[in-house]
Design a protein around this motif. Structure first.
Motif, PDB file in Angstrom:
ATOM      1  N   MET A 105      -3.388  25.730 -17.286  1.00 41.72           N
ATOM      2  CA  MET A 105      -2.700  25.017 -16.670  1.00 41.72           C
ATOM      3  C   MET A 105      -0.958  25.653 -17.386  1.00 41.72           C
ATOM      4  N   ASP A 106      -0.202  25.161 -16.317  1.00 37.38           N
ATOM      5  CA  ASP A 106       1.424  25.934 -16.649  1.00 37.38           C
ATOM      6  C   ASP A 106       1.897  25.031 -17.308  1.00 37.38           C
ATOM      7  N   VAL A 107       3.024  25.437 -17.527  1.00 38.22           N
ATOM      8  CA  VAL A 107       3.864  24.635 -18.956  1.00 38.22           C
ATOM      9  C   VAL A 107       4.128  23.494 -18.106  1.00 38.22           C
ATOM     10  N   GLN A 117       2.617  21.639 -15.801  1.00 39.69           N
ATOM     11  CA  GLN A 117       1.435  20.812 -15.495  1.00 39.69           C
ATOM     12  C   GLN A 117       1.131  20.047 -16.444  1.00 39.69           C
ATOM     13  N   LEU A 118       1.407  20.761 -17.724  1.00 34.98           N
ATOM     14  CA  LEU A 118       0.744  20.506 -18.752  1.00 34.98           C
ATOM     15  C   LEU A 118       2.360  18.703 -19.434  1.00 34.98           C
ATOM     16  N   LEU A 119       3.108  19.633 -19.258  1.00 34.42           N
ATOM     17  CA  LEU A 119       4.221  18.330 -19.977  1.00 34.42           C
ATOM     18  C   LEU A 119       4.092  17.289 -18.876  1.00 34.42           C
ATOM     19  N   GLU A 120       3.573  17.277 -17.079  1.00 32.95           N
ATOM     20  CA  GLU A 120       3.414  16.109 -16.847  1.00 32.95           C
ATOM     21  C   GLU A 120       2.238  15.276 -17.118  1.00 32.95           C
TER      22      GLU A 120
END
Length: 96
Positions: free
Chosen positions: A1-3, A5-8
Motif C-alpha cells: 500500500m502506498d502513502v 492509499q494509506l491516507l485515504e
C-alpha cells in the motif's frame, strides 16, 4: 500500500484509535502494542496529521507537513478561550 492509499484508508475514527494506541501503548480494547506496531501507528498518525490537521496543537504535525509548536502564552490564550465557552453554574450559599 502506498502513502496515498494509506491516507485515504484512515478515517477520523481510525485516526483516533491509532492516536490512542501511540499515546498509551495499548489498543482501546486493552491489548499491548509491540514496538513495531507502535512505530507504524506513529507514522500513520503523523501522515494523517500532515494532511488533515488544520488546527495543530502544541508539538504536532500541521497540515502541509510542518511541525507546529505553540508557545506557552499561545496555549494559555487558547485554554482561556475554551474555558469561556464552558457553561458556569453559580452555587448558592445554601448548597455550599
Amino acid at each position: 500500500m502506498d502513502v496515498n492509499q494509506l491516507l485515504e484508508a484512515i478515517t477520523p475514527e481510525v485516526y483516533q484509535r491509532l492516536s490512542y494506541a501511540v499515546e498509551t501503548g495499548r489498543w482501546p480494547e486493552g491489548q499491548t502494542l509491540t514496538q513495531a506496531q507502535r512505530d507504524s501507528c506513529m507514522q500513520a498518525v503523523m501522515l494523517y496529521q500532515s494532511k488533515h490537521n488544520t488546527e495543530a496543537q502544541h508539538m504536532t504535525v500541521a497540515a502541509g507537513g510542518d511541525i507546529a509548536f505553540k508557545s506557552k502564552s499561545e496555549l494559555k490564550r487558547q485554554f482561556q478561550a475554551q474555558q469561556e465557552d464552558i457553561a458556569r453554574f453559580k452555587v448558592s450559599e445554601s448548597e455550599a
